[in-house]
Design a protein around this motif. Sequence first.
Motif, PDB file in Angstrom:
ATOM      1  N   LEU A 126     -50.304  -8.061 -15.321  1.00 14.46           N
ATOM      2  CA  LEU A 126     -49.201  -8.764 -15.961  1.00 14.46           C
ATOM      3  C   LEU A 126     -48.448  -9.612 -14.941  1.00 14.46           C
ATOM      4  O   LEU A 126     -48.484  -9.353 -13.735  1.00 14.46           O
ATOM      5  N   ARG A 127     -47.754 -10.587 -15.441  1.00 13.02           N
ATOM      6  CA  ARG A 127     -46.976 -11.475 -14.564  1.00 13.02           C
ATOM      7  C   ARG A 127     -45.795 -10.712 -13.979  1.00 13.02           C
ATOM      8  O   ARG A 127     -45.066 -10.029 -14.704  1.00 13.02           O
ATOM      9  N   ALA A 128     -45.586 -10.839 -12.678  1.00 14.47           N
ATOM     10  CA  ALA A 128     -44.465 -10.170 -12.004  1.00 14.47           C
ATOM     11  C   ALA A 128     -43.878 -11.138 -10.986  1.00 14.47           C
ATOM     12  O   ALA A 128     -44.106 -11.012  -9.771  1.00 14.47           O
ATOM     13  N   VAL A 129     -43.121 -12.109 -11.491  1.00 13.86           N
ATOM     14  CA  VAL A 129     -42.581 -13.167 -10.647  1.00 13.86           C
ATOM     15  C   VAL A 129     -41.055 -13.114 -10.610  1.00 13.86           C
ATOM     16  O   VAL A 129     -40.447 -13.144  -9.533  1.00 13.86           O
ATOM     17  N   SER A 130     -40.422 -13.045 -11.783  1.00 13.11           N
ATOM     18  CA  SER A 130     -38.963 -13.008 -11.822  1.00 13.11           C
ATOM     19  C   SER A 130     -38.449 -11.661 -11.321  1.00 13.11           C
ATOM     20  O   SER A 130     -39.201 -10.690 -11.181  1.00 13.11           O
ATOM     21  N   VAL A 131     -37.167 -11.591 -11.064  1.00 13.14           N
ATOM     22  CA  VAL A 131     -36.558 -10.340 -10.571  1.00 13.14           C
ATOM     23  C   VAL A 131     -36.784  -9.207 -11.555  1.00 13.14           C
ATOM     24  O   VAL A 131     -37.177  -8.091 -11.171  1.00 13.14           O
ATOM     25  N   TRP A 132     -36.576  -9.472 -12.839  1.00 11.91           N
ATOM     26  CA  TRP A 132     -36.727  -8.417 -13.846  1.00 11.91           C
ATOM     27  C   TRP A 132     -38.188  -8.035 -14.038  1.00 11.91           C
ATOM     28  O   TRP A 132     -38.503  -6.861 -14.233  1.00 11.91           O
ATOM     29  N   GLU A 133     -39.085  -9.008 -13.963  1.00 10.88           N
ATOM     30  CA  GLU A 133     -40.519  -8.685 -14.055  1.00 10.88           C
ATOM     31  C   GLU A 133     -40.938  -7.782 -12.905  1.00 10.88           C
ATOM     32  O   GLU A 133     -41.683  -6.823 -13.091  1.00 10.88           O
ATOM     33  N   ARG A 134     -40.467  -8.063 -11.716  1.00  9.74           N
ATOM     34  CA  ARG A 134     -40.842  -7.257 -10.554  1.00  9.74           C
ATOM     35  C   ARG A 134     -40.291  -5.839 -10.657  1.00  9.74           C
ATOM     36  O   ARG A 134     -40.919  -4.897 -10.175  1.00  9.74           O
TER      37      ARG A 134
ATOM     38  N   PRO B 181     -39.175 -13.858 -18.212  1.00 10.04           N
ATOM     39  CA  PRO B 181     -38.223 -14.155 -17.138  1.00 10.04           C
ATOM     40  C   PRO B 181     -36.916 -13.369 -17.198  1.00 10.04           C
ATOM     41  O   PRO B 181     -36.308 -13.094 -16.164  1.00 10.04           O
ATOM     42  N   ALA B 182     -36.479 -13.000 -18.396  1.00  6.56           N
ATOM     43  CA  ALA B 182     -35.183 -12.330 -18.545  1.00  6.56           C
ATOM     44  C   ALA B 182     -35.376 -10.882 -18.995  1.00  6.56           C
ATOM     45  O   ALA B 182     -36.417 -10.521 -19.558  1.00  6.56           O
ATOM     46  N   LEU B 183     -34.356 -10.075 -18.753  1.00  4.97           N
ATOM     47  CA  LEU B 183     -34.429  -8.675 -19.162  1.00  4.97           C
ATOM     48  C   LEU B 183     -34.613  -8.566 -20.668  1.00  4.97           C
ATOM     49  O   LEU B 183     -35.352  -7.697 -21.153  1.00  4.97           O
ATOM     50  N   GLY B 184     -33.982  -9.460 -21.434  1.00  2.00           N
ATOM     51  CA  GLY B 184     -34.113  -9.409 -22.888  1.00  2.00           C
ATOM     52  C   GLY B 184     -35.543  -9.601 -23.347  1.00  2.00           C
ATOM     53  O   GLY B 184     -35.969  -8.979 -24.333  1.00  2.00           O
ATOM     54  N   ASP B 185     -36.304 -10.437 -22.666  1.00  2.57           N
ATOM     55  CA  ASP B 185     -37.706 -10.650 -23.027  1.00  2.57           C
ATOM     56  C   ASP B 185     -38.503  -9.359 -22.837  1.00  2.57           C
ATOM     57  O   ASP B 185     -39.311  -8.975 -23.691  1.00  2.57           O
TER      58      ASP B 185
END
Length: 389
Positions: A173-181, A267-271
């Motif tokens: 899975l994509r792990a780029v943004s702060v929340w994704e990481r 990108p966001a926590l809501g997603d």
Amino acid sequence: MGLLCVACASLLAWIWLTFAQGMFWRTDVRLPPRSDPARWPSVAIVVPARDEAEVLPCSLPSLIAQDYPGEAEVVLVDDGSTDGTGELALRLAREYPGLPLTVTSPGEPAAGWTGKLWALRHGIALARTAHATEPEYLLLTDADIAHEPDSLRELVAAATSAELDLVSQMARLRAVSVWERLVVPAFVYFFAQLYPFRRINRPTGRTAAAAGGCVLLRTEVAVRAGIPDSIRQAVIDDVSLARAVRRSGGRIWLGLAERVDSVRPYPALGDLWRMVSRSAYAQLRHQPLLLAGTVAGLVLVYLAPPVALFAGLATGHGAAAWAGGLAWLLMAGTYLPMLRYYRQPAALAPLLPLTALLYLLMTVDSAVQHYRGRGAAWKGRTYARPSDA
């Protein structure tokens, strides 16, 4: 005394998880040893897609460009998209020559069907009847999954070499943004904890699961297991699919992918919150007692260790602090391999209790949304509890 009991219980839980839960934390379960078959079987790649115009340019060309020695085709099922997904797919096929592409649409799902499974039903039926002979394998892959050019070849070689009826890879899975990481590696870690890959891959094992983004399925076994009709109401369709195949006598395999990636951004926590909460309560079979047990388990296993450590240090309760600290150390240590797999810094490992707290809240929210009539909502559709559908 109460603090010490909780700390010791958490430590015992982590000792058991580390050494007795199928070594779930190891990330070396990759495609089994394989060699090229004497004859490459025919394959139909079926892609259900609903409003996927944003990610399709990053994923569909990778399927069309598959370097596969046998006969193969791509069937994209446009599931009522309103963003031009079907038209975009046809345009991409003209721009990127390779495997033949068919775009079809099944219309709105029949009563008792989830949208994805209704789309898969239509796509599989079309693939099986479009030619004089039906394809020997089906690759069921999501519209947000990008494959390296040899992905199909490697999947088929693994299936034929090991005589497997279902081969599934959990896409990176994509792990780029702060929340994704912070959230994404833990998502796969928790999944592996619930469904240890080594147990799934035992020929006589009872545990069954798959990763819906990438499933290679023998057509004969799909027919025997009644796929997808037998699981038409399943919100967590990948686990249900694997269970149906195993019940039919099929051999299944699940592991981590090396060259299969999800391109969908969160990108966001809501997603991420919506991604998890839409199916979390369904995973618990919509049972309040299972929800209560899950919350209690998350608190004991993930939240108690840091609380016991800091509370023990603050109150001078050394034994509780030691037990909590050791449990936290085991937790972080077992999380490190997954962070390495996702190419994330080891400094994120001690933050797993925080991530677990987020997952606890997402699970509770999933139950709340269910009882408000908005459970299992995805892309404009809300699915009822299977027994109520």
